[in-house]
Scaffold this active site. Structure first.
Site, PDB file in Angstrom:
ATOM      1  CB  THR A 184      -0.831   0.082   1.388  1.00  0.00           C
ATOM      2  OG1 THR A 184       0.017   0.244   2.380  1.00  0.00           O
ATOM      3  CG2 THR A 184      -1.706  -0.883   1.388  1.00  0.00           C
ATOM      4  CD  GLU A 329      -4.910  -2.166   3.011  1.00  0.00           C
ATOM      5  OE1 GLU A 329      -5.460  -1.677   1.800  1.00  0.00           O
ATOM      6  OE2 GLU A 329      -4.333  -1.393   3.659  1.00  0.00           O
ATOM      7  CE  LYS A 437     -14.128  16.223  17.058  1.00  0.00           C
ATOM      8  NZ  LYS A 437     -13.659  14.932  18.153  1.00  0.00           N
ATOM      9  CD1 TRP A 442     -17.572  14.469  13.875  1.00  0.00           C
ATOM     10  CD2 TRP A 442     -15.580  14.276  13.039  1.00  0.00           C
ATOM     11  NE1 TRP A 442     -17.235  13.577  14.707  1.00  0.00           N
ATOM     12  CE2 TRP A 442     -15.563  13.494  14.312  1.00  0.00           C
ATOM     13  CE3 TRP A 442     -14.510  14.135  12.355  1.00  0.00           C
ATOM     14  CZ2 TRP A 442     -14.622  12.778  15.056  1.00  0.00           C
ATOM     15  CZ3 TRP A 442     -13.498  13.342  12.938  1.00  0.00           C
ATOM     16  CH2 TRP A 442     -13.352  12.965  14.120  1.00  0.00           C
TER      17      TRP A 442
HETATM   18  P1  AMP Z   1      -5.618   2.013  -2.308  1.00  0.00           P
HETATM   19  O1  AMP Z   1      -5.057   0.919  -1.416  1.00  0.00           O
HETATM   20  O2  AMP Z   1      -4.203   2.659  -2.710  1.00  0.00           O
HETATM   21  O3  AMP Z   1      -6.249   1.518  -3.514  1.00  0.00           O
HETATM   22  O4  AMP Z   1      -6.228   3.237  -1.454  1.00  0.00           O
HETATM   23  C1  AMP Z   1      -7.507   2.863  -0.836  1.00  0.00           C
HETATM   24  C2  AMP Z   1      -8.128   4.104  -0.269  1.00  0.00           C
HETATM   25  O5  AMP Z   1      -8.504   5.064  -1.478  1.00  0.00           O
HETATM   26  C3  AMP Z   1      -9.632   3.936   0.365  1.00  0.00           C
HETATM   27  O6  AMP Z   1      -9.116   3.542   1.621  1.00  0.00           O
HETATM   28  C4  AMP Z   1      -9.980   5.408   0.154  1.00  0.00           C
HETATM   29  O7  AMP Z   1      -9.742   6.092   1.199  1.00  0.00           O
HETATM   30  C5  AMP Z   1      -9.716   5.733  -1.054  1.00  0.00           C
HETATM   31  N1  AMP Z   1     -10.759   5.319  -2.040  1.00  0.00           N
HETATM   32  C6  AMP Z   1     -10.753   4.369  -2.991  1.00  0.00           C
HETATM   33  N2  AMP Z   1     -11.905   4.488  -3.672  1.00  0.00           N
HETATM   34  C7  AMP Z   1     -12.447   5.592  -3.336  1.00  0.00           C
HETATM   35  C8  AMP Z   1     -13.698   6.327  -3.882  1.00  0.00           C
HETATM   36  N3  AMP Z   1     -14.343   5.673  -4.728  1.00  0.00           N
HETATM   37  N4  AMP Z   1     -14.016   7.462  -3.231  1.00  0.00           N
HETATM   38  C9  AMP Z   1     -13.444   7.798  -2.222  1.00  0.00           C
HETATM   39  N5  AMP Z   1     -12.146   7.384  -1.797  1.00  0.00           N
HETATM   40  C10 AMP Z   1     -11.881   6.167  -2.381  1.00  0.00           C
END
Ligand code: AMP
Length: 542
Positions: A184, A329, A437, A442
Site C-alpha cells: 500500500t 487490502e 474537526k 466534523w
Molecule cells: P489504495 O489502497 O491505494 O487503493 O487506497 C485505498 C483508499 O483509497 C481507500 O481507503 C479510500 O480512502 C480511497 N478510495 C478508494 N476508492 C475511493 C472512492 N471511490 N471514493 C473515495 N475514496 C476512495
C-alpha cells in the site's frame, strides 16, 4: 453432520489463463509497448508465451514461494509475468515505480525479491538501486534484443522466452498459497504488504466479472488505465482471462490524446481508472470536440469521483460513470454504484447526486460502520463512523508485520469514515486522517471539494484541516483554476451545497496540487505546507 459430496479442486491463477487458452484461444489482447510499437496477440499466444516464461524462470532457479518483482506498465509482457510467476507457485510482486526510490528499495528488500522484471522506462532506477538489493539474483528487461541496454547483468526477455519450447503443464498446489504481493502507498511509516492467495484472487476475479459488479464477459472490450502496479489493475488481467474479454493495455501512454485514440481504435466499452486520468481524457475530448462512441461504462475509484465528472460523462458522451470503492487490502473491489432501475428512473441531476456515493457491497464483501469502541452504528444514511469490512478477498494481516492495529475480531478497519443507508448504499465521508474537526464538529473535505469542482473553471480542489486559534481546526481550500476565482461567488456557490460554517476561511489559488504514487491528493504534504497558515494570520491580525 452430513458432508456435501462434491469434488475438492484448487482454484489457481494458472486455471484462468488455461481457461482462456482452451475456450477463447482466438480472442485478443492489444499491448502498447514502451518502445512505441503496438502488439496484438491472441490468448493462445499469450498462454504459450506465459508457459515459456515459466520455464525460463524455473530454469533460472525461481521456486515456490519466491517473490519476483515487476517494475512495469500495462503490457502483454507484464501480463505474461502475472501468469508465469504465480502459475509456477512463486509470488508476483508488483512494484509501484511512482514511489520514492527509498520506498522501492525498502519493499524489494522487505519482500526479498529473488528477481526483477523491468520495463525500459525503469532501467535507470534499477541501476541506481542495484547495489542495495542483495536478494535479487537476476534482472530481466521486458524488451527485445534491439532495445537492450548495454549492462552485462541484464537479461533480455524475448531472448529468454524464445529459448524455451513452452510445452509445460502448470503445477497443482493448495490454493491458499500466496500468489501476488502489493504494497500500500501508506503515507505514514513504511509501505505495508498485502499478500493475495490464489483462492482470494480467483474469487475476486469471479466477483468482478459478475453483472452486479463490473459486468465483464467474452464480448467485453476493456481498457484498464489503472496500472498493473496498483492493486493488480483492479484485478482486470485475471477477470479478462476468466472470460476471454478483449483486453487493451495502454503501456505508459496515459495522457488524454493517447487514451482517446486507443479507445476509438479498439472500440473499448469498459474503461477503468482513477479520477485524475479521466480529467485528462475529458479535457482532451472537450478540446477536440470528440464524442466517445462505443464506451458503455467508465469505472472510477481510488479517490472520490467529482460531480462535474459524473455529469460530463453522462451529458457529453452518454456514459454512466460507475463509482467504485476499494483498497489494496481488498484486492481491491469493495463496493460499486451501478445503474439500477431505481437510479435510472431519477431525473439526471438527482441521479448524479446519487452517483457521488461509493455504492453497494459486491457479493462476498460485508460492510459495517462502527464507533471508536467497535459498536455498530445505525445504517440511516446520516450517522458516520469507521468503515469495517470482511470477506474472502480481504487481508487478514500484513505481510511480515506484527502490526495488528487495523484488524479486529475478523474485521479489517479500512481507515475510511463512511455512512450507510438502510438499503446498503455506502458513502465515504473522508479518510479518517483527513476528516476536519472544527469546534468539536466534523467537516467532510470530500463534500467541500465536490462542491468546489462544480464551480466554473475549477479543475482540482483540495481541502485540509489546519490548526486554528479559536476552532482547533478550520478548513483551508486550495484550487487549481484557469484564473483567480471570485471569492464571493465561490463562497455563495459552496453555501448551496454545504453548511455555512463548513465554508473554508480561505480559498487559495495554486498552480498544481501534490499527488501520491496512486494518484490521490497528497493531503499530508498540503497540511505540512500550510500548517501555520491560520495561526500566522491570527498573530498578524492581533
Ligand atoms: P489504495 O489502497 O491505494 O487503493 O487506497 C485505498 C483508499 O483509497 C481507500 O481507503 C479510500 O480512502 C480511497 N478510495 C478508494 N476508492 C475511493 C472512492 N471511490 N471514493 C473515495 N475514496 C476512495
Amino acid at each position: 453432520m452430513m458432508q456435501g459430496l462434491m469434488m475438492k479442486r484448487h482454484v489457481l491463477i494458472s486455471d484462468l489463463i488455461q481457461h482462456a487458452e482452451l475456450h477463447y484461444a482466438s480472442h485478443t489482447i492489444v499491448s502498447c509497448l514502451v518502445e512505441g510499437a503496438q502488439v496484438r496477440l491472441t490468448y493462445r499466444e499469450l498462454a504459450h508465451r506465459s508457459k515459456q516464461l515459466a520455464q525460463s524462470l524455473a530454469r533460472l532457479g525461481v521456486r515456490h514461494g519466491d517473490c519476483v518483482g515487476t517494475l512495469a506498465w500495462n503490457t502483454h509482457r507484464h501480463l505474461e509475468a502475472y501468469f508465469a510467476i504465480s502459475g509456477l507457485g512463486a509470488i508476483t510482486h508488483t512494484i509501484n515505480p511512482r514511489l520514492f526510490p527509498e520506498q522501492i528499495e525498502y519493499i524489494i528488500n522487505h519482500a526479498e525479491d529473488r528477481a526483477l522484471l523491468v520495463d525500459l522506462s525503469f532501467v535507470d532506477l534499477v541501476r541506481t538501486l542495484r547495489p542495495m538489493l542483495p536478494s535479487v539474483r537476476f534482472i530481466i528487461i521486458l524488451s527485445d534484443r534491439d532495445h537492450m541496454p548495454p549492462d552485462p547483468e541484464f537479461m533480455c526477455y524475448e531472448d529468454l522466452i524464445a529459448s524455451e519450447h513452452g510445452d509445460f503443464s502448470w503445477p497443482d498446489f493448495p490454493d491458499d498459497q500466496a500468489a501476488a504481493l502489493c504494497y500500500t502507498s501508506g503515507t505514514t511509516g513504511h509501505p505495508k504488504g498485502v499478500l493475495y492467495s490464489h483462492y482470494s484472487t480467483v474469487m475476486h476475479a469471479m466477483a468482478a466479472c459478475r453483472n452486479d459488479a463490473l459486468g465483464i464477459g467474452p464480448a467485453s472490450r476493456i481498457l484498464p488505465v489503472v496500472p498493473m502496479f496498483h492493486v493488480c489493475a483492479w484485478g482486470t488481467p485475471y477477470a479478462a482471462a476468466l472470460t476471454g474479454a478483449h483486453l487493451v493495455l495502454p503501456g505508459p501512454f496515459l495522457d488524454g490524446a493517447s487514451l482517446s485514440k486507443l479507445i476509438e481504435q479498439e472500440r473499448t466499452d469498459l474503461l477503468l481508472g482513477v479520477p485524475t486520468v479521466w480529467l485528462g481524457l475529458l479535457d482532451h475530448l472537450r478540446q477536440h470536440k470528440i464524442r466517445l462512441a462505443h464506451v458503455r461504462q467508465v469505472v472510477v475509484g481510488g479517490s472520490a469521483a467529482p460531480l462535474a465528472m459524473i455529469r460530463e460523462f453522462a451529458e457529453s458522451h452518454g456514459i454512466f460513470l460507475v463509482h467504485a470503492w476499494g483498497m489494496t487490502e481488498l484486492s481491491p473491489l469493495g463496493t460499486v454504484n451501478l445503474p439500477t432501475p431505481e437510479l435510472m428512473a431519477l431525473a439526471p441531476e438527482a441521479r448524479y447526486l446519487q452517483q457521488l456515493k461509493q455504492g453497494r457491497a459486491v457479493f462476498g464483501i460485508e460492510l459495517a460502520i462502527m464507533d471508536d469502541n467497535h459498536q455498530r452504528l445505525p445504517h440511516d444514511g446520516k450517522t458516520f463512523g469507521k468503515l469495517y469490512v470482511r470477506g474472502p478477498w480481504v487481508a487478514s494481516s500484513y505481510f511480515r508485520s506484527d502490526d495488528r492495529s487495523s484488524f479486529h475480531e475478523g474485521w479489517f478497519c479500512t481507515g475510511d469514515i463512511a455512512t450507510m443507508t438502510a438499503d446498503g448504499m455506502m458513502q465515504i465521508v473522508d479518510r479518517d486522517k483527513d476528516v476536519i474537526k472544527s469546534g468539536g464538529e466534523w467537516i467532510s473535505s470530500i463534500d467541500l471539494e465536490n462542491a468546489a469542482l462544480s464551480f466554473p473553471d475549477i479543475h482540482e480542489a483540495c481541502v485540509v484541516g489546519i490548526p486554528h486559534q479559536r476552532w482547533g481546526e478550520r478548513p483551508l481550500m486550495l484550487v487549481v483554476a484557469d484564473h483567480e476565482p471570485d471569492q464571493g461567488a465561490l463562497r455563495d456557490h459552496l453555501a448551496q451545497h454545504v453548511a455555512r460554517w463548513w465554508i473554508p476561511d480561505r480559498i487559495v489559488l495554486v498552480e498544481s496540487l501534490p499527488h501520491t504514487a496512486t494518484g490521490k491528493l497528497s493531503k499530508k504534504t498540503v497540511r505540512e505546507q500550510f500548517q501555520d497558515y491560520y495561526l500566522r494570520q491570527h498573530s498578524e491580525e492581533v
